[in-house]
Design a protein around this motif. Structure first.
Motif, PDB file in Angstrom:
ATOM      1  N   ALA A  85      65.028   2.373 -58.810  1.00  0.00           N
ATOM      2  CA  ALA A  85      64.383   2.364 -60.125  1.00  0.00           C
ATOM      3  C   ALA A  85      65.399   1.862 -61.142  1.00  0.00           C
ATOM      4  O   ALA A  85      66.515   2.394 -61.227  1.00  0.00           O
ATOM      5  CB  ALA A  85      63.890   3.757 -60.502  1.00  0.00           C
ATOM      6  N   GLU A  86      65.018   0.822 -61.896  1.00  0.00           N
ATOM      7  CA  GLU A  86      65.894   0.221 -62.891  1.00  0.00           C
ATOM      8  C   GLU A  86      65.270   0.348 -64.274  1.00  0.00           C
ATOM      9  O   GLU A  86      64.083   0.054 -64.450  1.00  0.00           O
ATOM     10  CB  GLU A  86      66.159  -1.258 -62.586  1.00  0.00           C
ATOM     11  CG  GLU A  86      66.935  -1.505 -61.308  1.00  0.00           C
ATOM     12  CD  GLU A  86      67.146  -2.980 -61.058  1.00  0.00           C
ATOM     13  OE1 GLU A  86      66.378  -3.792 -61.642  1.00  0.00           O
ATOM     14  OE2 GLU A  86      68.057  -3.340 -60.304  1.00  0.00           O
ATOM     15  N   GLN A  87      66.073   0.770 -65.238  1.00  0.00           N
ATOM     16  CA  GLN A  87      65.645   0.832 -66.627  1.00  0.00           C
ATOM     17  C   GLN A  87      65.934  -0.518 -67.271  1.00  0.00           C
ATOM     18  O   GLN A  87      67.078  -0.966 -67.331  1.00  0.00           O
ATOM     19  CB  GLN A  87      66.386   1.937 -67.378  1.00  0.00           C
ATOM     20  CG  GLN A  87      66.070   2.013 -68.865  1.00  0.00           C
ATOM     21  CD  GLN A  87      64.662   2.527 -69.128  1.00  0.00           C
ATOM     22  OE1 GLN A  87      64.327   3.641 -68.763  1.00  0.00           O
ATOM     23  NE2 GLN A  87      63.839   1.711 -69.764  1.00  0.00           N
ATOM     24  N   LEU A 104      70.701   0.804 -63.318  1.00  0.00           N
ATOM     25  CA  LEU A 104      70.146   1.524 -62.177  1.00  0.00           C
ATOM     26  C   LEU A 104      69.979   2.992 -62.530  1.00  0.00           C
ATOM     27  O   LEU A 104      70.911   3.665 -62.955  1.00  0.00           O
ATOM     28  CB  LEU A 104      71.066   1.365 -60.971  1.00  0.00           C
ATOM     29  CG  LEU A 104      70.599   2.014 -59.670  1.00  0.00           C
ATOM     30  CD1 LEU A 104      69.321   1.350 -59.177  1.00  0.00           C
ATOM     31  CD2 LEU A 104      71.687   1.921 -58.603  1.00  0.00           C
ATOM     32  N   MET A 105      68.754   3.479 -62.358  1.00  0.00           N
ATOM     33  CA  MET A 105      68.458   4.883 -62.649  1.00  0.00           C
ATOM     34  C   MET A 105      68.401   5.734 -61.392  1.00  0.00           C
ATOM     35  O   MET A 105      68.853   6.873 -61.382  1.00  0.00           O
ATOM     36  CB  MET A 105      67.100   4.995 -63.364  1.00  0.00           C
ATOM     37  CG  MET A 105      67.044   4.399 -64.748  1.00  0.00           C
ATOM     38  SD  MET A 105      65.388   4.562 -65.438  1.00  0.00           S
ATOM     39  CE  MET A 105      65.096   6.332 -65.285  1.00  0.00           C
ATOM     40  N   LEU A 106      67.841   5.168 -60.318  1.00  0.00           N
ATOM     41  CA  LEU A 106      67.575   5.967 -59.123  1.00  0.00           C
ATOM     42  C   LEU A 106      67.678   5.087 -57.888  1.00  0.00           C
ATOM     43  O   LEU A 106      67.255   3.932 -57.900  1.00  0.00           O
ATOM     44  CB  LEU A 106      66.173   6.587 -59.211  1.00  0.00           C
ATOM     45  CG  LEU A 106      65.709   7.448 -58.035  1.00  0.00           C
ATOM     46  CD1 LEU A 106      66.532   8.731 -57.966  1.00  0.00           C
ATOM     47  CD2 LEU A 106      64.221   7.765 -58.169  1.00  0.00           C
ATOM     48  N   SER A 107      68.252   5.629 -56.830  1.00  0.00           N
ATOM     49  CA  SER A 107      68.335   4.933 -55.545  1.00  0.00           C
ATOM     50  C   SER A 107      68.104   5.955 -54.439  1.00  0.00           C
ATOM     51  O   SER A 107      68.889   6.899 -54.282  1.00  0.00           O
ATOM     52  CB  SER A 107      69.691   4.248 -55.374  1.00  0.00           C
ATOM     53  OG  SER A 107      69.767   3.611 -54.118  1.00  0.00           O
ATOM     54  N   LYS A 167      61.369  -0.379 -63.777  1.00  0.00           N
ATOM     55  CA  LYS A 167      60.901  -1.173 -62.648  1.00  0.00           C
ATOM     56  C   LYS A 167      61.244  -0.434 -61.358  1.00  0.00           C
ATOM     57  O   LYS A 167      62.412  -0.108 -61.109  1.00  0.00           O
ATOM     58  CB  LYS A 167      61.564  -2.551 -62.656  1.00  0.00           C
ATOM     59  CG  LYS A 167      61.129  -3.452 -61.525  1.00  0.00           C
ATOM     60  CD  LYS A 167      61.825  -4.798 -61.606  1.00  0.00           C
ATOM     61  CE  LYS A 167      61.413  -5.719 -60.471  1.00  0.00           C
ATOM     62  NZ  LYS A 167      62.134  -7.023 -60.539  1.00  0.00           N
ATOM     63  N   ARG A 168      60.220  -0.164 -60.541  1.00  0.00           N
ATOM     64  CA  ARG A 168      60.398   0.550 -59.271  1.00  0.00           C
ATOM     65  C   ARG A 168      60.060  -0.392 -58.117  1.00  0.00           C
ATOM     66  O   ARG A 168      58.982  -0.981 -58.094  1.00  0.00           O
ATOM     67  CB  ARG A 168      59.524   1.792 -59.212  1.00  0.00           C
ATOM     68  CG  ARG A 168      59.825   2.804 -60.323  1.00  0.00           C
ATOM     69  CD  ARG A 168      58.957   4.050 -60.185  1.00  0.00           C
ATOM     70  NE  ARG A 168      59.179   4.956 -61.306  1.00  0.00           N
ATOM     71  CZ  ARG A 168      60.129   5.880 -61.353  1.00  0.00           C
ATOM     72  NH1 ARG A 168      60.958   6.005 -60.306  1.00  0.00           N
ATOM     73  NH2 ARG A 168      60.263   6.667 -62.408  1.00  0.00           N
TER      74      ARG A 168
END
Length: 346
Positions: A85-87, A104-107, A167-168
């Motif tokens: 997930a990218e901000q 990058l928010m989440l991986s 964006k996921r």
């Protein structure tokens, strides 16, 4: 002096040659790996080869799992899932313009036990994410716009930010995918057969067949070899040309020095003959200075005037202002002259 560019090209050529050797070795290794046509043959193969471990084989089948992962934004069922997930936002730079950027928010990475099956049997695959050739399918790509909160938007704006959204992206290995696996076959006490990374040797999980893998590795091995030869030849050319230029520059410098010293000797003889500088009337200090003066400050072109011009960018000072106005290259190093700087003595 060294040509660091030439040395860099030679080292790059050596690295590419090493890649070529490794890739070619992998291609030859894959050609020698035993191909198992039906998965049910693996158990009997392992029973007959218990004294000859490890057993490196290549198998093919379709991906399956007893507890697959269900993707959130698609109907796919997978055994490996990687989600990021990218901000996305606009930020203000120093000039006041807004440019787009992301963070990058989440991986997340998930994997469930899975196997290959071909109708005759099944074999579990362990550690596939660390294998070469693994290709994941894009299951979904969703863009979620940011909320329009006035307070949050004002705070972000004061920090020079404008939030656009998140964006996921989900990449998966779906069930039913046809794969070829090359690795070590082992069997546990319960009779379950697994393919895993061998202690030494290649480990591949790829949608390509074994023949396609061998051809692909062979092609890259040849490309690496050709590039290695090209980089090495060019690097040797740079080193050799730099060495030749340095040798010629030293020879020109030595020849110009000899000319200057000879011209200075002739000038001293002429002055002695004319009586301008009688050796009997010289002081001892002047005589000592003349003996130590191995390279007089004489222009290497006309051999008459003192040099007073510095060439930029090479930094050499060997010509007078009259001769320098007619030059485009330095007479010592042959570099192009971009600027003339006149010097003065007190």
């Amino acid at each position: 002096m060294f040509s660091w560019g030439g040395v860099s090209f030679c080292l790059s050529g050596a690295a590419l040659y090493w890649l070529s050797r490794n890739t070619g070795h992998d291609a030859a290794l894959l050609q020698s790996v035993r191909k198992v046509n039906q998965l049910k043959e693996l158990a009997s193969l392992l029973d007959s080869a218990r004294k000859a471990f490890p057993v490196i084989v290549t198998v093919a089948g379709r991906v399956g799992s007893d507890a697959p992962i269900t993707c959130d934004h698609s109907s796919l069922r997978a055994v490996i899932l990687e989600e990021i997930a990218e901000q996305h936002f606009l930020k203000q730079n120093e000039t006041g313009s807004w440019i787009q950027d992301s963070a990058l928010m989440l991986s997340i990475s998930k994997e469930v036990p899975w196997y290959l099956e071909d109708g005759s049997g099944r074999v579990f695959v362990v550690g596939a994410r660390g294998a070469s050739g693994l290709e994941l399918t894009v299951a979904s790509e969703v863009f979620e716009e940011s909320g329009r909160s006035l307070v949050r938007g004002t705070l972000d704006y004061l920090q020079g930010l404008k939030m656009l959204g998140v964006k996921r992206v989900q990449n998966v290995l779906p069930t039913g995918t046809a794969l070829t696996v090359v690795g070590e076959a082992v069997q546990d006490d319960q009779g379950t057969v697994r393919i895993q990374r061998p202690h030494r040797g290649a480990f591949y999980v790829s949608p390509k067949s074994i023949e396609q893998l061998v051809a692909h590795l062979g092609k890259w091995s040849r490309w690496y070899k050709f590039m290695s030869i090209g980089f090495t030849v060019f690097g040797v050319y740079l080193v050799a040309s730099h060495a030749i230029r340095h040798l010629l520059e030293n020879r020109r410098r030595a020849a110009l020095h000899r000319r200057v010293i000879e011209a200075a000797a002739r000038r001293r003889e002429q002055r002695n003959l004319e009586g301008d500088d009688d050796e009997n009337g010289r002081s001892e200090s002047e005589a000592a200075m003349m003996k130590l003066d191995t390279l007089p400050n004489i222009c290497v072109i006309c051999l008459e005037q003192d040099y007073n011009i510095v060439f930029v960018p090479c930094g050499h000072m060997c010509c007078c202002s009259s001769c320098s106005s007619q030059l485009s290259n330095c007479p010592l190093c042959r570099r192009r002259i971009e600027q003339f700087v006149k010097t003065y003595r007190h």
